[in-house]
Design a protein around this motif. Structure first.
Motif, mmCIF file in Angstrom:
data_model
loop_
_atom_site.group_PDB
_atom_site.id
_atom_site.type_symbol
_atom_site.label_atom_id
_atom_site.label_comp_id
_atom_site.label_asym_id
_atom_site.label_seq_id
_atom_site.Cartn_x
_atom_site.Cartn_y
_atom_site.Cartn_z
ATOM 1 N N TYR A 99 0.855 -1.189 0.000
ATOM 2 C CA TYR A 99 0.000 0.000 0.000
ATOM 3 C C TYR A 99 0.891 1.239 0.000
ATOM 4 O O TYR A 99 1.843 1.333 0.781
ATOM 5 N N ARG A 115 -8.454 10.559 -2.765
ATOM 6 C CA ARG A 115 -7.686 9.323 -2.939
ATOM 7 C C ARG A 115 -6.736 9.162 -1.760
ATOM 8 O O ARG A 115 -5.825 9.954 -1.568
ATOM 9 N N SER A 117 -7.168 1.983 -6.528
ATOM 10 C CA SER A 117 -7.162 3.241 -5.794
ATOM 11 C C SER A 117 -8.088 3.115 -4.594
ATOM 12 O O SER A 117 -9.240 2.675 -4.734
ATOM 13 N N VAL A 142 -7.384 0.202 -11.202
ATOM 14 C CA VAL A 142 -6.517 1.103 -11.970
ATOM 15 C C VAL A 142 -5.877 0.316 -13.102
ATOM 16 O O VAL A 142 -5.239 -0.715 -12.875
ATOM 17 N N THR A 194 -2.894 3.776 -2.874
ATOM 18 C CA THR A 194 -2.989 2.737 -3.895
ATOM 19 C C THR A 194 -2.587 1.386 -3.315
ATOM 20 O O THR A 194 -1.539 1.276 -2.669
ATOM 21 N N ARG A 201 -3.550 -3.067 -9.567
ATOM 22 C CA ARG A 201 -3.632 -1.863 -8.744
ATOM 23 C C ARG A 201 -5.078 -1.442 -8.493
ATOM 24 O O ARG A 201 -5.927 -1.564 -9.368
ATOM 25 N N SER A 205 -1.329 8.411 -0.609
ATOM 26 C CA SER A 205 -1.272 9.606 -1.453
ATOM 27 C C SER A 205 -1.046 10.830 -0.579
ATOM 28 O O SER A 205 -1.124 10.777 0.653
#
Length: 287
Positions: free
Chosen positions: A25, A235, A206, A171, A238, A204, A28
Motif C-alpha cells: 500500500y 484518494r 485506488s 486502476v 494505492t 492496482r 497519497s
C-alpha cells in the motif's frame, strides 16, 4: 446465515470461496487531510482476500468481495468491501427475519410465497439485489469496483472528524460491465483469471474516501448517500497486488472490521456493531 446459504460448519457463513493475495500500500498526499490513521498515511504490506458469495435473492447473481489489511502492529486496519454499495438488512432483527424467510422448505425448495411476502413488507432489503441486477458483476476481480457499505468517522491530524465511505476502484484494468445479464462466471474461473493477471503483472486499486455532506444517512446501510457516484472523493492511496498467498494466511487473519487504527473510527450503525462481535466467533467456529 449458514442455514440459509446451505454451507457447512467449517466454512465462512458468507463469501466462503476466496483467494488470498499479498501486496503493498502506498499512501497519497491527500491521505493526511482525511485521517491521521497510520494504516492509511504510511506505506505498508498488504494481505488481502478476493471472494465470492451467491445472492440469496438470485442464485444466478454473485457478489464479489475484497477484504484487506493495511498497516502493522497496533496501527493496523482491516476492511471488507463488496461490489454493491448497500447491504441487505438495516438492523439485526431485520437480517434475522430476512434469513428465516429464505430458509428452504422441508423439500429443499425455497418458500417463494414467504420470501415475496417478506420483501413486500421490507422493500429496503431488496436494494442490494436490485443493484446487482442492474450492475452485473465485472468479468474479473481485478476490474471490479468495491464499496464499503458503512460510514466511517475519519479524524485527521487537526482533530477534524467527518464521515467517509470507502470505494476501491481498479486502476489500469478494463472495468466494463456486461451489457446484458448473463450467467455468472464460476468462482473457479474468477480465481484462475486473478492468478493469471497477477502472474502477468501487478494489479492496482485506488483506495478512495467518499466525503460526507450534511444530512447524509450514516445509520442505514441499505441506502446510498445522495448522488454518491458523482460526489467529491479523496484518494487515500494505492493498493498494489503483487502475488498469491496461501489461503490459510487469510483464514488466520480473520479480517475483523473492528480492527481499525486510530484515525478511523467504528461506524455507528447497528449492523457494524453486530459484525464486529461475530467475526471472531465465526473464525473460532471454523477451526
Amino acid at each position: 446465515m449458514k442455514k440459509a446459504a446451505g454451507v457447512s460448519r467449517k466454512v465462512r457463513a458468507s463469501f466462503a470461496t476466496g483467494r488470498c493475495v499479498r501486496g503493498t500500500y502506498v499512501p497519497s498526499d491527500q491521505a493526511t487531510e482525511i485521517t491521521r490513521s497510520e494504516s492509511f498515511t504510511r506505506p505498508s504490506r498488504v494481505l488481502a482476500r478476493f471472494s465470492v458469495d451467491r445472492s440469496l435473492e438470485n442464485k444466478n447473481s454473485m457478489l464479489h468481495g475484497f477484504s484487506f489489511r493495511l498497516g502493522s502492529a497496533d496501527q493496523r486496519s482491516e476492511l471488507f468491501t463488496q461490489n454493491a454499495p448497500v447491504y441487505f438488512a438495516r438492523t439485526v432483527d431485520q437480517m434475522f427475519a430476512y434469513l428465516q424467510a429464505h430458509f428452504a422448505r422441508p423439500d429443499g425448495k425455497p418458500d417463494v410465497e414467504k420470501i415475496n411476502s417478506f420483501s413486500a413488507a421490507h422493500p429496503e432489503t431488496l436494494n442490494q439485489a436490485n443493484y446487482i441486477a442492474a450492475h452485473p458483476p465485472a468479468e474479473s476481480f481485478a476490474s471490479t469496483t468495491y464499496w464499503g457499505v458503512h460510514a466511517f468517522p475519519a479524524t485527521n491530524a487537526k482533530g477534524e472528524t467527518r464521515f467517509i465511505k470507502f470505494k476501491i476502484a481498479p486502476v489500469g484494468q478494463q472495468a466494463i460491465e456486461p451489457k446484458v445479464k448473463i450467467r455468472v462466471k464460476p468462482a473457479e474461473l474468477l480465481h484462475e483469471d486473478l492468478e493469471s493477471r497477477i502472474a502477468a503483472r501487478e494489479i492496482r486499486f485506488s483506495v478512495m474516501a467518499l466525503l460526507d455532506r450534511p444530512g447524509d444517512p450514516v445509520m442505514d446501510v441499505t441506502v446510498r448517500w445522495p448522488d454518491e457516484d458523482g460526489r467529491e472523493a479523496a484518494r487515500l492511496g494505492t493498493i498494489v497486488i503483487t502475488g498469491v498467498e496461501a489461503n490459510h494466511a487469510c483464514d488466520d487473519a480473520g479480517f475483523n472490521p473492528a480492527t481499525l487504527a486510530d484515525g478511523i473510527g467504528c461506524p455507528p450503525d447497528e449492523m457494524f456493531a453486530a459484525r464486529r462481535a461475530t467475526y471472531a466467533l465465526s473464525q473460532k467456529r471454523r477451526c
